[in-house]
Design a protein around this motif. Sequence first.
Motif, PDB file in Angstrom:
ATOM      1  N   ALA A  89      -3.083  30.816  40.692  1.00 50.17           N
ATOM      2  CA  ALA A  89      -2.219  29.714  41.122  1.00 50.17           C
ATOM      3  C   ALA A  89      -1.334  29.262  39.968  1.00 50.17           C
ATOM      4  O   ALA A  89      -1.690  29.435  38.800  1.00 50.17           O
ATOM      5  CB  ALA A  89      -3.069  28.542  41.617  1.00 50.17           C
TER       6      ALA A  89
ATOM      7  N   ARG B 251      -0.875  33.879  43.462  1.00 49.88           N
ATOM      8  CA  ARG B 251      -0.842  33.852  44.932  1.00 49.88           C
ATOM      9  C   ARG B 251      -0.439  32.489  45.473  1.00 49.88           C
ATOM     10  O   ARG B 251       0.036  32.372  46.578  1.00 49.88           O
ATOM     11  CB  ARG B 251      -2.240  34.186  45.485  1.00 49.88           C
ATOM     12  N   ARG B 252      -0.644  31.426  44.707  1.00 52.46           N
ATOM     13  CA  ARG B 252      -0.469  30.077  45.224  1.00 52.46           C
ATOM     14  C   ARG B 252       0.451  29.287  44.306  1.00 52.46           C
ATOM     15  O   ARG B 252       0.335  29.389  43.078  1.00 52.46           O
ATOM     16  CB  ARG B 252      -1.835  29.405  45.228  1.00 52.46           C
TER      17      ARG B 252
ATOM     18  N   VAL C  86       1.580  25.308  43.530  1.00 48.46           N
ATOM     19  CA  VAL C  86       1.340  23.902  43.860  1.00 48.46           C
ATOM     20  C   VAL C  86       2.227  23.029  42.975  1.00 48.46           C
ATOM     21  O   VAL C  86       2.504  23.380  41.828  1.00 48.46           O
ATOM     22  CB  VAL C  86      -0.146  23.500  43.681  1.00 48.46           C
TER      23      VAL C  86
ATOM     24  N   ASP D  94      -8.600  23.328  42.165  1.00 48.33           N
ATOM     25  CA  ASP D  94      -8.768  24.490  43.052  1.00 48.33           C
ATOM     26  C   ASP D  94     -10.034  25.271  42.670  1.00 48.33           C
ATOM     27  O   ASP D  94     -10.155  25.741  41.537  1.00 48.33           O
ATOM     28  CB  ASP D  94      -7.512  25.378  42.899  1.00 48.33           C
TER      29      ASP D  94
END
Length: 303
Positions: A2, A21-22, A24, A33
């Motif tokens: 992330a 992949r993420r 934020v 997370d």
Amino acid sequence: VALSDPDLGRAEAAAEAAGARRIVADGLTLIDDPDVDAVLVASPDPTHADFVLACLARGKPVLCEKPLAPRAEDCLRVVRAELELGRRLVQVGFMRRFDPFYGHLKDTLDSGACGQPLLLHCVHRNVSAPDWFTSEMAVNNSAVHEVDIVRWLLAEEIEQVQVIRSVPKRGGLPRDPILLLLRMASGVVADVEVFIHAAYGYDIRMEAVCEEGTIDLGRPQPPSIRKALAVSDAFPADWRGRFGDAYRLQLQSWVRSLSGAPVGASAWDGYAATTVTDALVRSLQSGDAVSVTLEPRPDLYRN
Ligand SMILES: NC(=O)c1ccc[n+]([C@@H]2O[C@H](COP(=O)([O-])OP(=O)(O)OC[C@H]3O[C@@H](n4cnc5c(N)ncnc54)[C@H](O)[C@@H]3O)[C@@H](O)[C@H]2O)c1
């Protein structure tokens, strides 16, 4: 896994390059997370301490870019939180400790081949800095590298500092270049030229003057060009060109250390370096020599 940046365009570009992949928007969400095992903090200096404290609260190892915080009181909050935890989870990104040239200089100093060190001459020159960069940042953002490397090379603390101002360069910072004097506990003195708007290139130098000889830091040598009755070689535009290997070696060591013993600069080193830069900022304002006083070093930070 992330990546977080309030500037989502930059986050997306970095996530793509890193295979994250993420994305934020908020760093604290990332730290929370459960898929995130360890965190690298590379946001602006004033945000570091709170992100590192959030990592410690969740027991996650963190590699935090230098400085640990721009003010010593915030570094001390991190040190105290780590002490409460009872184990080291913080590494500070003083990547010069992983640079092969500084490593060689330290090995030569430690071997005693040239006798005891007497003086260090250091030069830190940047091409330029953005408009928002201040004279104080020349100390607590740039010169903090010199402070850490001098402590690391000589394995002792800095006890007194002084900033000597020269004639400011036209069109640069109000106080640029400056000369820093760092007096170590043993009496050894390091002088550091910091010149943020040096224009010609990113140039980092050091010479250790010892009892029986001198040791020169050296640098990666680009090809030298002989042309038109002159010899020339190139300088990098910034730190990436000079310290690329150091950043890679630092990251690799940090990742390996996650399943072993901590490596690199500790939260204590981050606190000690910023305590010195706090004193340098006071000297920058007054011109006077300023003493550096550290808290007693806890056992957790003794090697
Ligand atoms: N070790 C070194 O040699 C070295 C070299 C350059 C920079 N640095 C350090 O790395 C850090 C970043 O510097 P940079 O030059 O990449 O700065 P930068 O301004 O280019 O990038 C900082 C990024 O952080 C983002 N950001 C701002 N607030 C944030 C927040 N609250 N949470 C998460 N992200 C946030 C910004 O949107 C930006 O994308 C600084 O602490 C700097 O001192 C270290």
